[in-house]
Design a protein around this motif. Sequence first.
Motif, short mmCIF file in Angstrom:
data_model
loop_
_atom_site.label_atom_id
_atom_site.label_comp_id
_atom_site.label_asym_id
_atom_site.label_seq_id
_atom_site.Cartn_x
_atom_site.Cartn_y
_atom_site.Cartn_z
N PRO A 6 4.06 -18.39 -2.95
CA PRO A 6 3.13 -18.23 -4.07
C PRO A 6 1.78 -17.67 -3.68
O PRO A 6 1.01 -17.27 -4.54
N SER A 7 1.47 -17.63 -2.39
CA SER A 7 0.15 -17.19 -1.96
C SER A 7 0.04 -15.67 -1.94
O SER A 7 -0.91 -15.10 -2.48
N THR A 8 1.00 -14.99 -1.32
CA THR A 8 0.90 -13.54 -1.17
C THR A 8 2.02 -12.77 -1.86
O THR A 8 2.04 -11.54 -1.81
N LEU A 9 2.97 -13.46 -2.47
CA LEU A 9 3.93 -12.86 -3.39
C LEU A 9 4.78 -11.75 -2.78
O LEU A 9 5.25 -10.84 -3.46
N GLY A 10 4.96 -11.81 -1.45
CA GLY A 10 5.87 -10.89 -0.80
C GLY A 10 5.28 -9.57 -0.35
O GLY A 10 5.98 -8.75 0.25
N ASP A 11 4.00 -9.35 -0.61
CA ASP A 11 3.40 -8.09 -0.20
C ASP A 11 3.07 -8.12 1.29
O ASP A 11 2.80 -9.17 1.87
N LEU A 12 3.07 -6.94 1.93
CA LEU A 12 2.78 -6.82 3.36
C LEU A 12 2.06 -5.52 3.64
O LEU A 12 2.22 -4.53 2.93
N CYS A 13 1.30 -5.48 4.74
CA CYS A 13 0.72 -4.23 5.22
C CYS A 13 1.56 -3.72 6.39
O CYS A 13 2.61 -4.28 6.73
N PHE A 14 1.09 -2.64 7.04
CA PHE A 14 1.86 -2.00 8.12
C PHE A 14 2.07 -2.92 9.32
O PHE A 14 3.12 -2.87 9.97
N LYS A 15 1.07 -3.69 9.67
CA LYS A 15 1.07 -4.33 10.99
C LYS A 15 2.26 -5.24 11.24
O LYS A 15 2.97 -5.06 12.24
N PRO A 16 2.55 -6.23 10.39
CA PRO A 16 3.71 -7.07 10.69
C PRO A 16 5.04 -6.34 10.60
O PRO A 16 5.99 -6.68 11.31
N ILE A 17 5.12 -5.34 9.74
CA ILE A 17 6.37 -4.58 9.60
C ILE A 17 6.71 -3.88 10.91
O ILE A 17 7.87 -3.82 11.33
#
Length: 678
Positions: A38-49
Amino acid sequence: MKANNSTDTGCPFCGTGCALSVECSDKGVRVKGDKSNPSTLGDLCFKPIQMAKALDANRLATPLYRSRKTDPFREISWEEAICVLVDQIKSLPTEALYFYLSGQLLTEESYLFTKLTKGYLGTNNVDANSRLCMASAVVAHKMAFGSDGAVGNYADIDDADVILISGSNPAWAHPILHRRILARKKSHPDTQIIVIDPIRTETAEKADLWLGLRSGSDTMLYNALLGELYRRGTCDLDFIDRCSEGFELTLTEALKLSFSDAIALCGLSLKDASTLVELFGSDKKILGLWCQGLNQAVDGVMRNLGFINLFLATGRINAKKGLPFSLTGQPNAMGGREVGYLSNGLPGYRDVRNPQDREVCEHHWNLSSNTISSEVGITITDAVEEILRNEIRLLWVACTNPLLTLPDVEKTTRALNHPDLFLVVQDCVLSETAALANLILPSAAWGEKEGSMTNSERFIKRVRAFKPIPEGAKSDMSIVCDVAKALGFSGFDFTEPSEVYHEYQMLTKSRLCDQSTQEYESLSYQWGGERLYTDEVFATTSHKAQFHPIVSSSLHLNKDEFVLITGRTKQQWHTMTRTGHVPELLKNEEEPYLLINESEANERGMREGDIAVLSNELGSIHLPIRFGTLAVGHLFAPFGYPQAPINTLVPTQNDPLSFQSALKSARVQIAPAKEVRW
């Protein structure tokens, strides 16, 4: 572990705290966002990917030791490594020991360090790299509200009428929050995004209004806005009378300069500043976000308090009218603060100066009364001075790279190289700091260990392993426990992180950061609820929020002098020990650079791509030039590049209340480099 062989875990980078779902197969590691969080709703930036591509790069897999720093390292067993470290600790007086931790350690690991050092060793000579990023925000929150802890949550972005960003570039430093801000703007075009920053950053480019403030003029601006709000009769006097103290003294300071004079000293237009006054005087919901531009300054606490004063003065400490929201720099800086890993802290937002707080921890740890020292430990920059004076003789660094992140790199290097300092570095790679060590303890990395982290909005999530620890390395938890037991201390017979968390969480019971009712395996929890102080009862002695008068200041540069601002790049992380090995993340960020206004470069005979030499009394650095848009007399250069450590030019100047270093205001001169190739 999910049925489809994916593992839910957390991102090891910024304080946004994105939740991840990691799938391992014969084809490798695939990282996706965890949409159920519920905090970040599945969104991500480049770095962890992209990080999976560097999981095994340059890993340390066996302890390394040398008695003298001029000798080569030799591999030793873990038994010998622990013995060497324990013998060193036992041979020195307590006051000669120092421990420097990281906001990238998991909560359980930071708790164990706190228990070992402050409880069993009886020293508060412990600090963390949060001192470099969040200390001013921590002190300001305590002064204004009575406790550390961000007031709001990410959902406040979703219905804000105005998003005011001061001293932060979330497009680079907190990308997922920036996407959420832009999503709000897209769905509600009337939402206003305003950025206060000396640099026209990517965040400012996407904003409705950019205020190119002169660095160092933040308190001048906040006082000017507060004074003008009062003159126009738009302060919320009912809230001020009902819920706060200290407004009259604060207002007296704010009214010392006329609005127009103050705004001129800030280098801003009356029109732009008046827009802020009109918005704060309205009923619009204003969400105020800030980060290192306010924190990393000699008046960082005052900058924080000045920003907070605007929200208190207009009754904006709620979901309806808005609130101030400090963004956290590292993935678990908040969790580390909760367990007391700064030099004055104890678990559960307790303080070593409070006898009741010490007594609670001593009882919980089965220690005798007065075991915990009541004297606040020295901070990391003071520890550097103490090393050079031969007072600190052992420094244990865990999961951070102070050689490149502390101010005055030359002085830090001299300290870490001091022949009488026994330097211990606990890390997963051979960082620049580790290369100067006497003893290196190879630790587990992200993806190899279990625990929990707390993000910027106080949301706690589980961090889970999806790959084994390399043979020869150990988890940070195991290392601390092994050393404690070898020192003869009981209370460290933990075999699982869950056991550590269960012990720690009891110290949060009835505290603001209460986690005492949570189950570890399903841990997914925002302590304090969506927002703190919803009942308008604050954590201060009087239960009222506190205004604090702040002194207005503005920038005064000598002739041919620039102010140098430092910060992150978009795709790299801190000192690049991990992200620097991922080609996809290095794209367009392979080398450091200097950002300067084109007109100011041309005045000095420099073009884009030329090499400039930056210098001051501390040294000099050569950097290739890029053109940007900044306030007049300002430069920007990213930190973390070992080939050009920008903190070489940053003096050790600290805020007098938070002792946080002013990493964004070095005074430098610039000239074209002659016959220098990058």
